[in-house]
Design an enzyme around this catalytic site. Structure first.
Site, mmCIF file in Angstrom:
data_model
loop_
_atom_site.group_PDB
_atom_site.id
_atom_site.type_symbol
_atom_site.label_atom_id
_atom_site.label_comp_id
_atom_site.label_asym_id
_atom_site.label_seq_id
_atom_site.Cartn_x
_atom_site.Cartn_y
_atom_site.Cartn_z
ATOM 1 N N GLU A 31 0.827 -1.211 0.000
ATOM 2 C CA GLU A 31 0.000 0.000 0.000
ATOM 3 C C GLU A 31 0.864 1.265 0.000
ATOM 4 O O GLU A 31 0.461 2.298 -0.531
ATOM 5 C CB GLU A 31 -0.950 -0.003 1.199
ATOM 6 C CG GLU A 31 -1.901 -1.195 1.236
ATOM 7 C CD GLU A 31 -2.680 -1.408 -0.056
ATOM 8 O OE1 GLU A 31 -2.950 -0.416 -0.776
ATOM 9 O OE2 GLU A 31 -3.021 -2.560 -0.360
ATOM 10 N N HIS A 34 1.459 2.274 -3.527
ATOM 11 C CA HIS A 34 0.342 3.053 -4.063
ATOM 12 C C HIS A 34 0.404 4.498 -3.571
ATOM 13 O O HIS A 34 0.215 5.448 -4.345
ATOM 14 C CB HIS A 34 -0.988 2.428 -3.613
ATOM 15 C CG HIS A 34 -1.386 1.201 -4.361
ATOM 16 N ND1 HIS A 34 -1.525 1.174 -5.729
ATOM 17 C CD2 HIS A 34 -1.711 -0.048 -3.921
ATOM 18 C CE1 HIS A 34 -1.909 -0.046 -6.116
ATOM 19 N NE2 HIS A 34 -2.022 -0.800 -5.036
#
Length: 248
Positions: A31, A34
Site C-alpha cells: 500500500e 500506491h
C-alpha cells in the site's frame, strides 16, 4: 489492505496476522507503493486529467515494485532481519536470519489467498478471477453458482480446493465494490514492476546497496522522475517504452 484519498491526503489501511508478521509487512509496503505514486503525481497538474495516475496497471506496478521487487530483495531483508529479531525474537533465533527470511519471502507454494500468493502462483489467481468475471458479465455464470465455479477453477489452476467461501470467492473486496475488470491489472503491474526495477538498477547502481541500509531514496527518486512525476502524459505502453526501452 487498501489505499485511497487524493494527492494532498493519502490514507492507507493494513492488516495483521499474529501467526505471520511478514504478511503484515508486505501488506503495508504494498500500500505504501500506491501511496508514493499518488503523493508523487505532479503538483502543478493536480486535479487535471493529465495530473492523474495513468491507470490501475501502472498503479499496481508501483505497489508490486515495492512489495515484490524491493522488499523481497536480499539487500532489504539483510536490513530488515535484525529489526524483526529485535522486536519479535531473540538473538539466538535463527528464524530471523536474513537467509531464512529470504527463503520465506521467495518460497513457492499452493494456497487459497491471492494476496499471500508468491510470484509463480499469483497470476493463476488472477486468471481464475478474469475467467469468472467474463462468464458472469456474459451471463454464462449465475452468481449463485459462483462458489462452485470458483472451487473448480482453483482445483484446476492452483491445485487446491478452498474449504469455505471465506477462503474462496468472498476473499476479495473488488466484486462487492463493483470493481469488475480490475484483476488483470495485477498481472500487468507485476510485469511492469519487474521491467522498471531492472531498469532502475541499471541506471543507478546505488539502489540495491541503499536498500541494504533501509534507504529507499534512490529508488523513489527514480520512480518520481520517470513514473510518478509524468502523470498521464503517456499511455502505459509509451511510458514503459520511454523508461525501459520496451513495451510491456
Amino acid at each position: 489492505p487498501c489505499c485511497g484519498g487524493s494527492p494532498e491526503d493519502v490514507r492507507m489501511t493494513t492488516r495483521f496476522d499474529e501467526a505471520d508478521f511478514f504478511s503484515s509487512v508486505l501488506s503495508t509496503v504494498h500500500e505504501t507503493g500506491h501511496a508514493l505514486y499518488e503523493l508523487g503525481l505532479p503538483r502543478e497538474w493536480v486535479r487535471q486529467p493529465v495530473g492523474k495516475a495513468i491507470g490501475m496497471a501502472m498503479h499496481e506496478s508501483q505497489s508490486l515494485l515495492i512489495e515484490m521487487q524491493a522488499c523481497r530483495s536480499p539487500e532489504f531483508l539483510s536490513y530488515f532481519a535484525p529489526l524483526a529479531r529485535e522486536h519479535l525474537g531473540s538473538a539466538a533465533d535463527g528464524a530471523f536470519a536474513p537467509d531464512n527470511l529470504l527463503r520465506h519471502a521467495l518460497r513457492v507454494e499452493r494456497g487459497y489467498i491471492r494476496v499471500d500468493a508468491d510470484e509463480v502462483t499469483y497470476p493463476l489467481h488472477v486468471i481464475l478471477r478474469y475467467r469468472l468475471e467474463r462468464a458472469l458479465v456474459a451471463g454464462d455464470l449465475k452468481v449463485r453458482d459462483l462458489p462452485g465455479a470458483w472451487n473448480d477453477g482453483m482445483r484446476e489452476l492452483v491445485g487446491v480446493t478452498p474449504p469455505d467461501d471465506r477462503l474462496g470467492c468472498l476473499q476479495d473486496i473488488h466484486w462487492p465494490s463493483g470493481a469488475f475488470g480490475y484483476f488483470p491489472s495485477y498481472t500487468m503491474g507485476a510485469i511492469a514492476a519487474s521491467q522498471l526495477f531492472r531498469t532502475a538498477n541499471e541506471k543507478d547502481a546505488n539502489i540495491r546497496p541503499r536498500l541494504a541500509e533501509g534507504d529507499f531514496a534512490p529508488l523513489v527518486a527514480f520512480l518520481r522522475q520517470h513514473v510518478h512525476g509524468q502523470g498521464s502524459r503517456w499511455t502505459t505502453q509509451e511510458l514503459l517504452e520511454r523508461v525501459t526501452g520496451k513495451r510491456l
